[in-house]
Enzyme design. Sequence first.
Site, mmCIF file in Angstrom:
data_model
loop_
_atom_site.group_PDB
_atom_site.id
_atom_site.type_symbol
_atom_site.label_atom_id
_atom_site.label_comp_id
_atom_site.label_asym_id
_atom_site.label_seq_id
_atom_site.Cartn_x
_atom_site.Cartn_y
_atom_site.Cartn_z
ATOM 1 N N ARG A 260 -89.079 -34.401 -88.609
ATOM 2 C CA ARG A 260 -89.570 -34.998 -89.862
ATOM 3 C C ARG A 260 -90.416 -36.214 -89.526
ATOM 4 O O ARG A 260 -89.906 -37.162 -88.913
ATOM 5 C CB ARG A 260 -88.392 -35.451 -90.739
ATOM 6 C CG ARG A 260 -87.338 -34.367 -90.991
ATOM 7 C CD ARG A 260 -87.572 -33.642 -92.292
ATOM 8 N NE ARG A 260 -86.721 -32.470 -92.406
ATOM 9 C CZ ARG A 260 -85.759 -32.323 -93.306
ATOM 10 N NH1 ARG A 260 -85.511 -33.284 -94.172
ATOM 11 N NH2 ARG A 260 -85.065 -31.206 -93.357
ATOM 12 N N GLU B 232 -91.122 -38.739 -91.050
ATOM 13 C CA GLU B 232 -90.838 -39.741 -92.080
ATOM 14 C C GLU B 232 -90.961 -41.130 -91.489
ATOM 15 O O GLU B 232 -90.620 -41.337 -90.334
ATOM 16 C CB GLU B 232 -89.408 -39.556 -92.606
ATOM 17 C CG GLU B 232 -89.213 -38.271 -93.372
ATOM 18 C CD GLU B 232 -87.739 -37.888 -93.507
ATOM 19 O OE1 GLU B 232 -86.925 -38.362 -92.691
ATOM 20 O OE2 GLU B 232 -87.436 -37.108 -94.420
ATOM 21 N N ARG C 143 -79.562 -44.142 -90.529
ATOM 22 C CA ARG C 143 -79.209 -42.735 -90.747
ATOM 23 C C ARG C 143 -80.352 -41.761 -90.478
ATOM 24 O O ARG C 143 -80.146 -40.567 -90.462
ATOM 25 C CB ARG C 143 -78.757 -42.512 -92.202
ATOM 26 C CG ARG C 143 -77.596 -43.339 -92.648
ATOM 27 C CD ARG C 143 -77.328 -43.164 -94.131
ATOM 28 N NE ARG C 143 -78.542 -43.268 -94.944
ATOM 29 C CZ ARG C 143 -79.197 -44.400 -95.213
ATOM 30 N NH1 ARG C 143 -78.752 -45.550 -94.736
ATOM 31 N NH2 ARG C 143 -80.290 -44.407 -95.944
ATOM 32 N N HIS C 144 -81.567 -42.287 -90.310
ATOM 33 C CA HIS C 144 -82.717 -41.386 -90.185
ATOM 34 C C HIS C 144 -83.241 -41.283 -88.760
ATOM 35 O O HIS C 144 -83.361 -42.285 -88.061
ATOM 36 C CB HIS C 144 -83.853 -41.853 -91.092
ATOM 37 C CG HIS C 144 -83.614 -41.537 -92.534
ATOM 38 N ND1 HIS C 144 -83.025 -42.437 -93.384
ATOM 39 C CD2 HIS C 144 -83.862 -40.418 -93.250
ATOM 40 C CE1 HIS C 144 -82.929 -41.876 -94.593
ATOM 41 N NE2 HIS C 144 -83.421 -40.651 -94.530
ATOM 42 N N GLU D 102 -75.422 -39.059 -97.169
ATOM 43 C CA GLU D 102 -75.652 -37.633 -97.423
ATOM 44 C C GLU D 102 -75.525 -36.858 -96.110
ATOM 45 O O GLU D 102 -76.188 -37.168 -95.126
ATOM 46 C CB GLU D 102 -77.058 -37.436 -98.001
ATOM 47 C CG GLU D 102 -77.382 -35.986 -98.282
ATOM 48 C CD GLU D 102 -78.883 -35.732 -98.374
ATOM 49 O OE1 GLU D 102 -79.586 -36.461 -99.104
ATOM 50 O OE2 GLU D 102 -79.358 -34.785 -97.698
ATOM 51 N N SER E 299 -77.557 -30.928 -97.757
ATOM 52 C CA SER E 299 -77.973 -30.468 -99.075
ATOM 53 C C SER E 299 -78.125 -28.968 -99.036
ATOM 54 O O SER E 299 -78.370 -28.374 -97.983
ATOM 55 C CB SER E 299 -79.211 -31.187 -99.589
ATOM 56 O OG SER E 299 -80.203 -31.184 -98.640
ATOM 57 N N ARG F 125 -75.455 -36.781 -88.149
ATOM 58 C CA ARG F 125 -74.715 -37.555 -89.156
ATOM 59 C C ARG F 125 -73.251 -37.170 -89.185
ATOM 60 O O ARG F 125 -72.383 -38.009 -89.412
ATOM 61 C CB ARG F 125 -75.331 -37.353 -90.539
ATOM 62 C CG ARG F 125 -76.675 -38.026 -90.650
ATOM 63 C CD ARG F 125 -77.120 -38.094 -92.095
ATOM 64 N NE ARG F 125 -78.488 -38.560 -92.155
ATOM 65 C CZ ARG F 125 -79.220 -38.566 -93.255
ATOM 66 N NH1 ARG F 125 -78.698 -38.123 -94.397
ATOM 67 N NH2 ARG F 125 -80.454 -39.014 -93.237
HETATM 68 P P1 AMO Z 1 -82.419 -31.809 -96.225
HETATM 69 O O1 AMO Z 1 -83.842 -32.192 -96.059
HETATM 70 O O2 AMO Z 1 -81.626 -32.554 -97.237
HETATM 71 O O3 AMO Z 1 -82.284 -30.269 -96.622
HETATM 72 O O4 AMO Z 1 -81.689 -31.913 -94.816
HETATM 73 C C1 AMO Z 1 -80.372 -31.441 -94.659
HETATM 74 C C2 AMO Z 1 -79.526 -32.448 -93.899
HETATM 75 O O5 AMO Z 1 -80.126 -32.745 -92.654
HETATM 76 C C3 AMO Z 1 -79.900 -34.094 -92.322
HETATM 77 N N1 AMO Z 1 -81.172 -34.819 -92.224
HETATM 78 C C4 AMO Z 1 -81.410 -35.816 -91.356
HETATM 79 N N2 AMO Z 1 -80.661 -36.387 -90.405
HETATM 80 C C5 AMO Z 1 -81.197 -37.382 -89.683
HETATM 81 N N3 AMO Z 1 -82.450 -37.846 -89.866
HETATM 82 C C6 AMO Z 1 -83.262 -37.306 -90.818
HETATM 83 N N4 AMO Z 1 -84.514 -37.767 -90.972
HETATM 84 C C7 AMO Z 1 -82.751 -36.243 -91.623
HETATM 85 N N5 AMO Z 1 -83.255 -35.500 -92.621
HETATM 86 C C8 AMO Z 1 -82.283 -34.644 -92.969
HETATM 87 C C9 AMO Z 1 -79.061 -34.707 -93.410
HETATM 88 C C10 AMO Z 1 -79.391 -33.801 -94.584
HETATM 89 O O6 AMO Z 1 -78.385 -33.805 -95.539
HETATM 90 N N6 AMO Z 1 -83.608 -26.900 -96.247
HETATM 91 C C11 AMO Z 1 -82.683 -27.894 -96.761
HETATM 92 C C12 AMO Z 1 -81.253 -27.462 -96.590
HETATM 93 C C13 AMO Z 1 -80.874 -26.250 -97.423
HETATM 94 O O7 AMO Z 1 -81.069 -26.274 -98.648
HETATM 95 O O8 AMO Z 1 -80.351 -25.287 -96.842
HETATM 96 C C14 AMO Z 1 -82.927 -29.220 -96.034
HETATM 97 O O9 AMO Z 1 -83.521 -29.290 -94.983
HETATM 98 O O10 AMO Z 1 -77.701 -34.620 -93.004
#
Ligand code: AMO
Length: 428
Positions: free
Chosen positions: A214, A216, A222-223, A351, A354, A402
């Site tokens: 990502r 981001e 957490r990211h 979180e 999702s 996480r």
């Molecule tokens: P989402 O984008 O919420 O959902 O990601 C799912 C889970 O992945 C983890 N996560 C991260 N952990 C660390 N750093 C990040 N930048 C990061 N981004 C996400 C989190 C998050 O809850 N396709 C959907 C899932 C689905 O619907 O099956 C998805 O990617 O723990």
Amino acid sequence: MLQTRRCGELSEADDDTEQTLCGWLQETRNLGGIAFLQLRDSTGIAQLTLPKKKVGEDNFKVWTAIARESTLRVTGMVKANQEAPNGLELVPTELEVLNAAATPLPLGVVDRIESEIETRLNARYLDLRRPEVAAFFRIRAAISGAVHDHLRREGFLEVQTPKIIASATEGGTALFPVQYFDREAYLAQSPQLYKQVLMSGGLDRVYEVGPAFRAEEHNTPRHLNEFISIDIEMSWADDDDVMGVMERLVATCAESVSLEAEALTALEMAPLEVELPLPRITYDEAIEIASAKADIAWGDDLSMEATRAIAEQYGGFYFITKWPLALKPFYIQPEGEKHSRGFDFMFREVEMTSGGQRVHDVTLLEQRLREQGLDPAKFGPYLEPFRYGMPPHGGWGLGLDRLAMVFSGAQNVRECVLFPRDRNRLTP
Ligand code: AMO
């Protein structure tokens, strides 16, 4: 093997036998006539005792001058000694320096001084020599093992999907472009679209544990910009069914982690207890709770402040279900006008997951893409399987990093990632 015993494995049964140990020289205490060296490996510490008379003047001088954190191979007789840690010591007859450590060390291994996480990550190889740091990775590995065992037990097939992809999955932003010969491609943000295509392929229940990327800008505890995503997808199932898989999986993880007694002790962490079923509150209920403590209204994403207020009531793991449709991606099934069958799985204010029930009707899916400002024409290979018999299905994505963070009590996700990738870090 270079050694006959590992440092932490010496036992009473070894008394009066010759053994060979390998490890890092942790500390040297030179009392003049006698010196004590601590030799450490991943299993523990062994005491080397050097009586000057026994080892000889020359050896004594050389061996007590070896730099800390050098690697050694030592052979000698094991002796019971009440005063030694573990009640045993080894008196070397041979001592070979396998690799001398330069001085000063970029990071102390046994020093009591708490180093900044950035300093520690720069010298991760030294940081990992500390048992309380290695413990994070023992917890992480226990969780990862439990995830594979559990999902296989529930009939999920392990799959691997491409990490170089042609178009976005989680909305158009946050993609890392890569040069793919003469075309532009991207690093996968999630296996989302592929795991759904596999439902049309009849694989029914699949899971994948793999990297997600990502781009981001977030720089929070957490990211990460590269994380490990645990994904499932399940046919003939709705959001409730996949939440069931989620909570049973977390309970299995809790059990596996509770067996990691040494790691938990090193982390000064009590094992998390997970009692099923876990609470499920709707987004509407969550807003009601949060609005008493945070400035928030229906339709807003849940801020940290909001989730903290909810966590005060629900404590550990819980689900927030039936989110507003507008806050969920195009592939989540709508419910009524404004709600959806999308959920988040939380630990306190963090979180973890999702997921939700998916749209399996192609006309609705195209409409949802357009409503989110996306062009269905760009999703051709994803949409095609929806035209030829797609089962109703659901799934979720769970961040392994996480999960490791909460099970090990870490305050920062980077603690549980060997070589994290974040906004500022691309090495080591
Ligand atoms: P989402 O984008 O919420 O959902 O990601 C799912 C889970 O992945 C983890 N996560 C991260 N952990 C660390 N750093 C990040 N930048 C990061 N981004 C996400 C989190 C998050 O809850 N396709 C959907 C899932 C689905 O619907 O099956 C998805 O990617 O723990």
